[in-house]
Design an enzyme around this catalytic site. Structure first.
Site, PDB file in Angstrom:
ATOM      1  N   LYS A  71     -41.184 -89.823  14.707  1.00 60.66           N
ATOM      2  CA  LYS A  71     -42.212 -89.810  15.809  1.00 60.66           C
ATOM      3  C   LYS A  71     -42.837 -88.616  16.404  1.00 60.66           C
ATOM      4  O   LYS A  71     -43.809 -88.397  16.673  1.00 60.66           O
ATOM      5  CB  LYS A  71     -42.040 -91.014  16.596  1.00 60.66           C
ATOM      6  CG  LYS A  71     -42.964 -91.458  17.550  1.00 60.66           C
ATOM      7  CD  LYS A  71     -42.462 -92.137  18.797  1.00 60.66           C
ATOM      8  CE  LYS A  71     -41.731 -91.347  19.705  1.00 60.66           C
ATOM      9  NZ  LYS A  71     -41.620 -91.949  21.129  1.00 60.66           N
ATOM     10  N   ASN A  72     -41.661 -87.980  16.601  1.00 57.38           N
ATOM     11  CA  ASN A  72     -41.713 -86.704  17.762  1.00 57.38           C
ATOM     12  C   ASN A  72     -42.495 -85.577  16.918  1.00 57.38           C
ATOM     13  O   ASN A  72     -42.830 -84.436  17.492  1.00 57.38           O
ATOM     14  CB  ASN A  72     -40.450 -86.214  18.228  1.00 57.38           C
ATOM     15  CG  ASN A  72     -39.925 -87.043  19.305  1.00 57.38           C
ATOM     16  OD1 ASN A  72     -40.635 -87.881  19.964  1.00 57.38           O
ATOM     17  ND2 ASN A  72     -38.834 -87.148  19.447  1.00 57.38           N
TER      18      ASN A  72
ATOM     19  N   ARG B 220     -46.575 -90.253  27.100  1.00 57.27           N
ATOM     20  CA  ARG B 220     -46.771 -88.770  27.660  1.00 57.27           C
ATOM     21  C   ARG B 220     -47.239 -87.910  26.580  1.00 57.27           C
ATOM     22  O   ARG B 220     -48.107 -86.984  27.086  1.00 57.27           O
ATOM     23  CB  ARG B 220     -45.181 -88.446  27.965  1.00 57.27           C
ATOM     24  CG  ARG B 220     -44.574 -89.308  29.297  1.00 57.27           C
ATOM     25  CD  ARG B 220     -43.531 -88.463  29.982  1.00 57.27           C
ATOM     26  NE  ARG B 220     -43.755 -86.989  30.252  1.00 57.27           N
ATOM     27  CZ  ARG B 220     -44.068 -86.834  31.453  1.00 57.27           C
ATOM     28  NH1 ARG B 220     -44.422 -87.849  32.591  1.00 57.27           N
ATOM     29  NH2 ARG B 220     -44.283 -85.748  32.150  1.00 57.27           N
TER      30      ARG B 220
ATOM     31  N   CYS C  67     -41.938 -93.002  29.170  1.00 54.46           N
ATOM     32  CA  CYS C  67     -40.860 -93.159  29.510  1.00 54.46           C
ATOM     33  C   CYS C  67     -40.442 -92.611  30.816  1.00 54.46           C
ATOM     34  O   CYS C  67     -40.678 -91.327  31.324  1.00 54.46           O
ATOM     35  CB  CYS C  67     -39.732 -92.587  28.573  1.00 54.46           C
ATOM     36  SG  CYS C  67     -39.210 -93.519  27.028  1.00 54.46           S
TER      37      CYS C  67
ATOM     38  N   ASP D 265     -31.829 -87.181  22.957  1.00 55.14           N
ATOM     39  CA  ASP D 265     -32.440 -88.212  22.584  1.00 55.14           C
ATOM     40  C   ASP D 265     -31.127 -88.998  21.742  1.00 55.14           C
ATOM     41  O   ASP D 265     -31.447 -90.075  21.136  1.00 55.14           O
ATOM     42  CB  ASP D 265     -33.461 -88.162  21.591  1.00 55.14           C
ATOM     43  CG  ASP D 265     -34.884 -87.915  22.298  1.00 55.14           C
ATOM     44  OD1 ASP D 265     -35.040 -87.973  23.568  1.00 55.14           O
ATOM     45  OD2 ASP D 265     -35.752 -87.467  21.780  1.00 55.14           O
TER      46      ASP D 265
ATOM     47  N   ILE E  19     -30.770 -82.082  29.971  1.00 53.67           N
ATOM     48  CA  ILE E  19     -32.053 -81.842  29.657  1.00 53.67           C
ATOM     49  C   ILE E  19     -32.882 -82.396  30.740  1.00 53.67           C
ATOM     50  O   ILE E  19     -33.945 -82.187  31.048  1.00 53.67           O
ATOM     51  CB  ILE E  19     -32.428 -82.270  28.173  1.00 53.67           C
ATOM     52  CG1 ILE E  19     -31.463 -81.541  27.302  1.00 53.67           C
ATOM     53  CG2 ILE E  19     -33.940 -82.119  27.823  1.00 53.67           C
ATOM     54  CD1 ILE E  19     -31.648 -80.073  27.107  1.00 53.67           C
TER      55      ILE E  19
END
EC number: 2.5.1.7
Length: 429
Positions: A22-23, A102, A126, A316, A338
């Protein structure tokens, strides 16, 4: 609102196909705005965030077509998507669309680079700390954009096109690197991006842009050089495998015991996480088309982790690893460097019986002998899947509420786990 019911205690055994990342898919889809020709993306996952971005691109006038499945494809197989931005009708991305995710804020870069203007709402998504967009705006200003914040919108303009410049990020930013790459691809002259993100998803975007005609060197290092071109064309590109999904299922296997082959993925995408997983007593073996994860008997050894930008341990996967450590034979320490406020899963894991103490950016996990099922509530994407992992190993039944978070980032999660023996069911609202 949908819920997921899991009856834990069953080892996972079998094969799980890994979806496209997805990223990686999100910035690749946004890059379609850089050209009037068709961009065909293969292995795009079927996710809520992908659907949301499709609506946003459609609002700009991008034509979208999902190509039919190839023979042998299943519901767990990514889709092929064709995007054509030959008739962009609007350079405004409204609040009601951008607030859902985002990453949609990144449309500001190709819109500005290609059309000289963009008006994009400040983003949603998120709720993990502040996650500011100031570094993204800084990058565009370095390239000559005139930017102001007006009524919750970022309004960007350029009179005579963007111009190459040196961009030095004070901290590593994946989103900022994506934005800088897309904007610099159509800028006049040379752009140097220092302290660039090295994530595989950044490399994937750069490789796609190069296929489209961009001139980019150094992707995957902390210094990327982009020589701007006058125009970009269409291309065909396959989205790289999802390293976060890979790591998530690997940790689920480690926590429940069993033997699973994760196919259509690569070890180099998450070497640090796999090395850490191996240190817990889990057997991790590279396969020609993926990774085999096995833990048959023996306890889970504790391990300490600090999240870092790639090639370090991914933030993640922090929540998933914490779930694994709740059953470790001893104490583990997990430091999050992070994002702020990324321990929202701790309270819900505690409902399953986990013993976790927080001290600022540090979580100290005292392993327990067993977890017990309970009703829990997902708070964000990665937290929700950590609860799934915990529930798979817990005694009895766990009910996970607010699972729409899972639908944002995990394709066919219940089906993939069920095919390996998990007792998991989605209850539709």
């Amino acid at each position: 609102m949908d819920r997921i019911h899991i009856t834990g205690g069953t080892p996972l055994n079998g094969t799980i196909p890994i979806s496209g990342a997805k990223n990686a898919a999100l910035p690749l889809m946004i890059a379609s705005l850089l050209t009037g020709e068709t961009l065909e993306l293969i292995n795009v996952p079927r996710l809520a965030d992908i659907a949301a971005l499709t609506r946003i691109l459609g609002n700009h006038g991008v034509d979208h077509m999902v190509v039919g499945k190839r023979p042998g494809q299943t519901a767990e197989t990514g889709q092929t998507v064709r995007l054509t931005a030959s008739n962009v009708i609007d350079t405004t991305a409204p609040y009601e669309l951008v607030s859902t995710m985002r990453a949609s804020f990144w449309v500001i870069a190709p819109l500005l680079a290609r059309f000289g203007e963009a008006k994009v709402s400040l983003p949603g998504g998120c709720a993990i700390g502040t996650r500011p967009v100031n570094l993204l705006i800084m990058a565009l200003e370095k390239l000559g954009a005139e930017i102001e914040i007006d009524g919750g919108y970022v309004v960007a303009k350029t009179k005579n096109g963007l111009r190459g410049a040196e961009i030095v990020f004070p901290s590593v930013t994946v989103g900022g690197t994506h934005v800088a790459l897309m904007a610099a691809a159509l800028a006049y002259g040379t752009t140097v991006i220092d302290n660039a993100a090295r994530e595989p998803e950044v490399v994937d975007l750069a490789e796609c842009l190069i296929k489209m005609g961009a001139r980019i060197e150094g992707a995957g290092t902390s210094r990327i050089v982009v020589e701007g071109v006058a125009r970009l064309g269409g291309t065909r590109h396959e989205v790289l495998p999802d390293r976060i999904e890979t790591g998530t299922y690997a940790m689920a296997v480690a926590m429940t015991g069993g033997d699973v082959s994760l196919v259509n993925t690569r070890t180099d995408l998450l070497a640090s996480a796999l090395e850490t997983l191996a240190s817990t007593g889990t057997e991790v073996t590279a396969l020609p088309d993926g990774i085999r994860v096995r833990r048959n008997g023996g306890g889970i050894s504790p391990a300490d982790v600090t999240t870092d930008p790639f090639p370090g341990f991914p933030t993640d996967l922090q929540a998933q690893f914490m779930a694994l450590m709740t059953l470790a034979k001893g104490q583990s320490r997990i430091r999050e460097t992070i994002f702020e406020n990324r321990f929202m899963h701790v309270q819900e894991l505690a409902r399953l019986g986990a013993r976790i103490r927080l001290d600022g950016d540090l979580a100290v996990v005292e392993g327990v002998e067993r977890l017990k099922g309970a009703p829990v509530m997902a708070t964000d994407l990665r937290a929700s899947v950590s609860l799934v992992i915990g529930a798979l190993a817990a005694e009895g039944e766990t009910q996970i509420n607010r699972v729409y978070h899972l639908d944002r980032g995990f394709e066919a999660l219940e089906a993939k786990l069920a095919r390996c023996g998990a007792q998991i069911e989605r209850v539709r609202a």
